[in-house]
Enzyme design. Structure first.
Site, PDB file in Angstrom:
ATOM      1  N   TYR A  65      68.894  84.041  81.469  1.00 30.03           N
ATOM      2  CA  TYR A  65      69.606  84.303  82.714  1.00 30.03           C
ATOM      3  C   TYR A  65      71.089  84.552  82.448  1.00 30.03           C
ATOM      4  O   TYR A  65      71.864  83.624  82.184  1.00 30.03           O
ATOM      5  CB  TYR A  65      69.462  83.130  83.689  1.00 30.03           C
ATOM      6  CG  TYR A  65      68.028  82.770  84.024  1.00 30.03           C
ATOM      7  CD1 TYR A  65      66.998  83.696  83.918  1.00 30.03           C
ATOM      8  CD2 TYR A  65      67.702  81.488  84.446  1.00 30.03           C
ATOM      9  CE1 TYR A  65      65.685  83.356  84.214  1.00 30.03           C
ATOM     10  CE2 TYR A  65      66.399  81.143  84.762  1.00 30.03           C
ATOM     11  CZ  TYR A  65      65.392  82.077  84.638  1.00 30.03           C
ATOM     12  OH  TYR A  65      64.096  81.737  84.938  1.00 30.03           O
ATOM     13  N   HIS A  70      59.143  80.296  77.420  1.00 31.07           N
ATOM     14  CA  HIS A  70      59.502  81.278  78.443  1.00 31.07           C
ATOM     15  C   HIS A  70      58.820  82.621  78.185  1.00 31.07           C
ATOM     16  O   HIS A  70      59.106  83.286  77.189  1.00 31.07           O
ATOM     17  CB  HIS A  70      61.034  81.463  78.455  1.00 31.07           C
ATOM     18  CG  HIS A  70      61.550  82.096  79.702  1.00 31.07           C
ATOM     19  ND1 HIS A  70      62.880  82.467  79.857  1.00 31.07           N
ATOM     20  CD2 HIS A  70      60.947  82.411  80.871  1.00 31.07           C
ATOM     21  CE1 HIS A  70      63.050  82.973  81.065  1.00 31.07           C
ATOM     22  NE2 HIS A  70      61.884  82.960  81.690  1.00 31.07           N
TER      23      HIS A  70
END
Length: 329
Positions: free
Chosen positions: A54, A139
């Site tokens: 992010y 992830h």
């Protein structure tokens, strides 16, 4: 508060997703990001999720800075591994191709090796300014399943055994591989994004029943399917792309039913995700204090039983999906 699997890590029913404050699509100022996190705290949110992906670490830096004034034992925080960040020799543009309005000063390297997991987590702790995180997810290992199961998961299991992290799991935008993690490993929790919503219940057939059967927890992300369920309109996005006409029509139909019953579609979307017994927390991504307040208000709203009944009777919601009782979340 819910305990994640058998880990002892507790999370609240509503969590803060940290992608939006990392300049997701458009810039967010440092102060705006701080106010979003601070408002989440004021609204009683005590679970915060982030990832190196992010904003190329911006989310971790901003979240860590905002939480620094609070006692470490008073909140739970999760980050993710699998994308290792490496500096580039020369910055030539931005990271908008990956969705973030930040300089492309680093590059992502897929790495689910045992060494990569530890290096990625160490770098995350440095950006967060913390000595530990409560939860670590693998992830998006979609295209790296072999390495994730062979090396990545055992590395997380070892970190948990050493007490470095409290709970471990995987976070993905699909239900199938998450089901494999729940059934074939000893994860505490999985983060399922966009696959258990009012519009997409693909997690309902296998993942959620498996989690209940094995005593694992599910954190739901993407409750609004990247925007469509927050505000259905022709240019709305569904799973990060233009919403197909038939899906838009369903969302508009749900919105009309919600308005007839005096609620918002946002409230219904959050309540639906939280109602399944496997779900421990619902993450909401917010880029401002106002958005956080709205999410908290919608999450606390009472959704009348007649709303769910009408959705089912009109074929807008599966009869198999559990719905909440008519009481505040």
């Amino acid at each position: 508060m819910s305990t994640l699997g058998a880990s002892g890590v507790e999370v609240g029913g509503l969590g803060f997703g940290g992608a939006a404050i990392a300049n997701l699509y458009t810039e967010v100022s440092d102060d705006q990001a701080y106010q979003a996190v601070n408002t989440a705290w004021q609204q009683g949110i005590r679970y915060f999720d982030t990832a190196p992906h992010y904003g190329l670490g911006l989310s971790e830096r901003r979240l860590g800075a905002a939480l620094r004034e609070h006692p470490r034992s008073s909140y739970a925080i999760s980050t993710k591994v699998g994308r290792r960040l490496e500096p580039v020799e020369r910055v030539t543009g931005d990271d908008l191709a990956n969705g973030f309005a930040v300089p492309a000063a680093q590059r992502r390297v897929w790495d689910f090796s045992a060494d990569g997991i530890r290096r990625t987590l160490d770098a995350s702790l440095e950006r967060l300014g913390l000595d530990r995180v409560d939860i670590v997810y693998l992830h998006d290992p979609d295209d790296h399943a072999e390495e994730a199961f062979r090396e990545g998961y055992p590395a997380l299991e070892k970190l948990r055994a050493e007490g470095v992290v409290g709970a471990i799991g995987a976070g993905m935008n699909q239900a199938e591989m998450l089901t494999r993690f729940v059934q074939d490993t000893d994860v505490d929790v999985v983060l399922c994004a966009g696959r258990y919503t009012l519009l997409d219940q693909s997690a309902l057939s296998d993942l959620l029943p498996a989690a209940v059967a094995r005593g694992r927890s599910v954190v739901v992300g993407g409750a609004f399917n990247s925007g469509l369920l927050a505000d259905p309109k022709p240019d709305a996005t569904y799973n990060y792309a233009q919403a197909p006409a038939e899906v838009l029509d369903r969302a508009l139909g749900m919105k009309a039913v919600a308005e007839r019953h005096g609620i918002t579609l946002r409230a219904a979307a959050l309540a639906f995700c939280a109602a399944h017994p496997a779900v421990a927390s619902v993450l909401v991504g917010a880029r401002s204090a106002a958005e956080v307040r709205d999410c908290a208000e919608q999450f606390a709203a009472v959704v009348p039983a007649a709303f769910w009944q009408e959705l089912r009777e009109t074929g807008l919601l599966s009869l198999d999906a559990p719905v909440p009782a008519e009481e505040p979340s």
